[in-house]
Design a protein around this motif. Structure first.
Motif, PDB file in Angstrom:
ATOM      1  N   LEU A  49       0.880  -1.169   0.000  1.00 61.80           N
ATOM      2  CA  LEU A  49       0.000   0.000   0.000  1.00 61.80           C
ATOM      3  C   LEU A  49       0.914   1.214   0.000  1.00 61.80           C
ATOM      4  N   VAL A  50       0.884   1.984  -1.093  1.00 58.02           N
ATOM      5  CA  VAL A  50       1.825   3.086  -1.263  1.00 58.02           C
ATOM      6  C   VAL A  50       1.055   4.395  -1.315  1.00 58.02           C
ATOM      7  N   GLU A  51       1.480   5.347  -0.496  1.00 58.48           N
ATOM      8  CA  GLU A  51       0.828   6.648  -0.485  1.00 58.48           C
ATOM      9  C   GLU A  51       1.455   7.554  -1.537  1.00 58.48           C
ATOM     10  N   CYS A  52       0.601   8.180  -2.353  1.00 56.59           N
ATOM     11  CA  CYS A  52       1.088   9.181  -3.297  1.00 56.59           C
ATOM     12  C   CYS A  52      -0.086  10.046  -3.738  1.00 56.59           C
ATOM     13  N   ASP A  53       0.210  11.148  -4.381  1.00 57.19           N
ATOM     14  CA  ASP A  53      -0.831  12.033  -4.897  1.00 57.19           C
ATOM     15  C   ASP A  53      -1.353  11.420  -6.194  1.00 57.19           C
ATOM     16  N   VAL A  54      -2.430  10.646  -6.084  1.00 53.25           N
ATOM     17  CA  VAL A  54      -2.920   9.898  -7.244  1.00 53.25           C
ATOM     18  C   VAL A  54      -3.621  10.790  -8.262  1.00 53.25           C
ATOM     19  N   SER A  55      -3.842  12.066  -7.933  1.00 52.24           N
ATOM     20  CA  SER A  55      -4.418  12.972  -8.923  1.00 52.24           C
ATOM     21  C   SER A  55      -3.374  13.483  -9.908  1.00 52.24           C
ATOM     22  N   ASP A  56      -2.102  13.194  -9.650  1.00 51.22           N
ATOM     23  CA  ASP A  56      -0.995  13.670 -10.480  1.00 51.22           C
ATOM     24  C   ASP A  56      -0.329  12.474 -11.153  1.00 51.22           C
ATOM     25  N   PHE A  57      -0.406  12.399 -12.469  1.00 46.49           N
ATOM     26  CA  PHE A  57       0.154  11.245 -13.178  1.00 46.49           C
ATOM     27  C   PHE A  57       1.649  11.112 -12.944  1.00 46.49           C
ATOM     28  N   ARG A  58       2.338  12.218 -12.696  1.00 45.64           N
ATOM     29  CA  ARG A  58       3.784  12.154 -12.456  1.00 45.64           C
ATOM     30  C   ARG A  58       4.086  11.445 -11.145  1.00 45.64           C
ATOM     31  N   GLU A  59       3.225  11.655 -10.151  1.00 51.60           N
ATOM     32  CA  GLU A  59       3.416  10.977  -8.867  1.00 51.60           C
ATOM     33  C   GLU A  59       3.111   9.486  -8.990  1.00 51.60           C
ATOM     34  N   ILE A  60       2.128   9.143  -9.800  1.00 55.16           N
ATOM     35  CA  ILE A  60       1.844   7.717 -10.034  1.00 55.16           C
ATOM     36  C   ILE A  60       3.042   7.064 -10.696  1.00 55.16           C
ATOM     37  N   ILE A  61       3.589   7.703 -11.731  1.00 53.62           N
ATOM     38  CA  ILE A  61       4.761   7.159 -12.438  1.00 53.62           C
ATOM     39  C   ILE A  61       5.926   6.966 -11.471  1.00 53.62           C
ATOM     40  N   ALA A  62       6.155   7.957 -10.614  1.00 55.83           N
ATOM     41  CA  ALA A  62       7.276   7.874  -9.678  1.00 55.83           C
ATOM     42  C   ALA A  62       7.092   6.766  -8.654  1.00 55.83           C
ATOM     43  N   ALA A  63       5.846   6.416  -8.349  1.00 54.47           N
ATOM     44  CA  ALA A  63       5.571   5.387  -7.339  1.00 54.47           C
ATOM     45  C   ALA A  63       5.695   3.976  -7.888  1.00 54.47           C
ATOM     46  N   VAL A  64       5.740   3.837  -9.208  1.00 52.98           N
ATOM     47  CA  VAL A  64       5.825   2.507  -9.821  1.00 52.98           C
ATOM     48  C   VAL A  64       7.259   2.009  -9.741  1.00 52.98           C
ATOM     49  N   ASP A  65       7.413   0.781  -9.267  1.00 52.35           N
ATOM     50  CA  ASP A  65       8.731   0.163  -9.108  1.00 52.35           C
ATOM     51  C   ASP A  65       8.856  -0.982 -10.112  1.00 52.35           C
ATOM     52  N   GLY A  66       9.793  -0.867 -11.039  1.00 52.45           N
ATOM     53  CA  GLY A  66       9.988  -1.941 -12.010  1.00 52.45           C
ATOM     54  C   GLY A  66       9.111  -1.770 -13.234  1.00 52.45           C
ATOM     55  N   GLU A  67       8.764  -2.917 -13.838  1.00 51.82           N
ATOM     56  CA  GLU A  67       7.993  -2.923 -15.079  1.00 51.82           C
ATOM     57  C   GLU A  67       6.570  -3.401 -14.797  1.00 51.82           C
ATOM     58  N   PRO A  68       5.615  -2.501 -14.730  1.00 47.36           N
ATOM     59  CA  PRO A  68       4.242  -2.916 -14.437  1.00 47.36           C
ATOM     60  C   PRO A  68       3.608  -3.611 -15.633  1.00 47.36           C
ATOM     61  N   ALA A  69       2.662  -4.493 -15.332  1.00 46.35           N
ATOM     62  CA  ALA A  69       1.874  -5.125 -16.393  1.00 46.35           C
ATOM     63  C   ALA A  69       0.619  -4.328 -16.690  1.00 46.35           C
ATOM     64  N   ALA A  70       0.119  -3.591 -15.703  1.00 47.84           N
ATOM     65  CA  ALA A  70      -1.084  -2.777 -15.896  1.00 47.84           C
ATOM     66  C   ALA A  70      -1.148  -1.708 -14.813  1.00 47.84           C
ATOM     67  N   ILE A  71      -1.687  -0.555 -15.191  1.00 45.07           N
ATOM     68  CA  ILE A  71      -2.040   0.501 -14.248  1.00 45.07           C
ATOM     69  C   ILE A  71      -3.524   0.757 -14.459  1.00 45.07           C
ATOM     70  N   PHE A  72      -4.292   0.645 -13.380  1.00 44.62           N
ATOM     71  CA  PHE A  72      -5.746   0.645 -13.513  1.00 44.62           C
ATOM     72  C   PHE A  72      -6.379   1.446 -12.382  1.00 44.62           C
ATOM     73  N   SER A  73      -7.466   2.146 -12.703  1.00 45.52           N
ATOM     74  CA  SER A  73      -8.277   2.810 -11.689  1.00 45.52           C
ATOM     75  C   SER A  73      -9.747   2.650 -12.043  1.00 45.52           C
ATOM     76  N   ASN A  74     -10.592   2.551 -11.012  1.00 43.87           N
ATOM     77  CA  ASN A  74     -12.042   2.549 -11.224  1.00 43.87           C
ATOM     78  C   ASN A  74     -12.665   3.828 -10.678  1.00 43.87           C
ATOM     79  N   SER A  75     -11.845   4.829 -10.405  1.00 41.79           N
ATOM     80  CA  SER A  75     -12.339   6.093  -9.851  1.00 41.79           C
ATOM     81  C   SER A  75     -12.698   7.062 -10.963  1.00 41.79           C
ATOM     82  N   ASP A  76     -13.850   7.728 -10.813  1.00 42.10           N
ATOM     83  CA  ASP A  76     -14.217   8.804 -11.748  1.00 42.10           C
ATOM     84  C   ASP A  76     -13.103   9.834 -11.884  1.00 42.10           C
ATOM     85  N   PHE A  77     -12.557  10.250 -10.750  1.00 41.26           N
ATOM     86  CA  PHE A  77     -11.620  11.358 -10.726  1.00 41.26           C
ATOM     87  C   PHE A  77     -10.226  10.993 -11.227  1.00 41.26           C
ATOM     88  N   LEU A  78      -9.900   9.716 -11.260  1.00 42.29           N
ATOM     89  CA  LEU A  78      -8.519   9.305 -11.505  1.00 42.29           C
ATOM     90  C   LEU A  78      -8.304   8.624 -12.849  1.00 42.29           C
TER      91      LEU A  78
END
Length: 381
Positions: A49-78
């Motif tokens: 469980l990693v805390e980051c500013d999920v409204s900012d795509f740059r923060e999501i990118i920075a929180a990813v470690d390694g090579e992801p297979a998928a990045i997914f959200s079910n939130s309207d806002f995200l």
């Protein structure tokens, strides 16, 4: 080594906690939950469980470690930041521009103007000749919060001031679109956009727009008009929940929620289709094509929320239930817990829980649902 999924979430929802996270586990994915509300999600997820500013795509990118297979959200806002982060890693994703258009109601109306012109204006700059009645709503709002039907300029100003007292995000005023309200549920893999089905929606009396009942039905014959508008918006990947009205043979979009339908209708939809819906949504984000599905035999289904009729403390309510009433399968999932303080808002936030019922005939489903509600108490003191 298991494929890694980064699930991007804001507030906790049953769709994520009881839908997508268990589905990811069944798929054998190594799931990391990215959120700006880690305390709320504590205990809902066994993995990182990693805390980051999920409204900012740059923060999501920075929180990813390694090579992801998928990045997914079910939130309207995200949707847009998750799509941008997925695009950075070259992963299957929604078009971030389509996600932005769907979320921002002013952008949506502007983009669809050539196909379906609808009056829409910044609520602070509504011209004197606007076609009242209008629907006043937050430009990027959800759950019918702060949505009102206003019949003239004076009422518009009053409601606008009421909303401004507790929120400062932009408001729009849109032409009221008459007609029968429907939903369209779709799932796309980038090659095919599949219609999963449709609900007929019953709303509360104006000036509010609380969804009081959703009834499974065949998509109306005007559905191709909506599909054409979704194509124009760029919607075609992953799950999408579209609300629209049909009047005199014309289908017109109310709003596009570029994610799976909520308020427990997602679980009802999975039961109706008889497929692992949450897994299939994750699979398209992993680059998998949609599998062939058998069309389910004709069934009748209803999702009916139990709506708070007063403010106070919830002192009695059933917990999660599943049961059969003759040929009708019933399920109830609470959205509020005993001890919660409830403040009536005249929005979908007033739901105490939702009853789901599936059977073969409308009469038997309605009767079983009525018996279930009569047999249980929801008390607000």
């Amino acid at each position: 080594m298991a494929a890694s999924l980064y699930l991007v979430a804001g507030k906790t929802t049953d769709s994520v906690t009881h839908g997508f996270l268990p589905a990811a586990a069944r798929l054998g994915l190594d799931t990391t939950l990215l959120t700006d509300r880690p305390a709320a999600h504590a205990g809902t997820h066994d993995g990182p469980l990693v805390e980051c500013d999920v409204s900012d795509f740059r923060e999501i990118i920075a929180a990813v470690d390694g090579e992801p297979a998928a990045i997914f959200s079910n939130s309207d806002f995200l949707q847009a930041p998750a799509a941008l982060a997925a695009a950075y890693f070259g992963l299957p994703a929604k078009d971030w521009r389509a996600a932005a258009r769907a979320k921002n109601k002013a952008l949506m109306r502007r983009h669809l103007a050539s196909l379906d012109p609808v009056f829409s204006a910044d609520a602070r700059r509504v011209p004197a000749d606007a076609p009242y009645p209008l629907v006043l709503k937050p430009r990027e709002g959800v759950a019918s919060e702060d949505v009102f039907l206003v019949r003239d300029a004076a009422e518009l100003a009053t409601r606008r001031d009421e909303i401004a007292a507790h929120r400062d995000d932009p408001l729009v005023a849109e032409e009221y679109l008459p007609g029968r309200l429907h939903t369209l549920e779709t799932l796309g893999d980038g090659r095919e956009l599949r219609v999963l089905g449709s609900f007929r929606t019953t709303l509360s009396p104006p000036p509010f727009f609380v969804e009081e009942r959703l009834e499974w039905t065949a998509p109306p014959p005007e559905t191709p008009q909506i599909l054409k508008q979704l194509e124009a918006l760029g919607v075609g990947f992953g799950a999408c929940h579209t609300e629209f009205v049909v009047h005199d043979g014309r289908a017109r979009i109310i709003e596009v929620n570029y994610r799976l339908i909520g308020d427990h209708c997602d679980f009802l939809l999975a039961d109706l289709l008889g497929v692992p819906l949450f897994e299939e949504i994750l699979n398209v984000h992993l680059g998998e094509p949609l599998p062939a599905w058998h069309t389910p035999h004709r069934r009748h289904a209803i999702a009916e929320p139990v709506i708070a009729d007063r403010s106070g403390k919830l002192t009695a309510a059933p917990g999660p239930l599943q049961m059969d009433d003759g040929p009708v399968r019933l399920a109830y999932r609470p959205q509020r817990s005993i001890g919660d303080t409830v403040a009536v808002t005249r929005t979908n936030r007033d739901y105490l829980g939702t009853v789901r019922a599936i059977g073969s005939e409308a009469d038997e489903v309605n009767a079983a649902l009525a018996r279930f509600r009569a047999a249980h108490d929801w008390t607000i003191a």
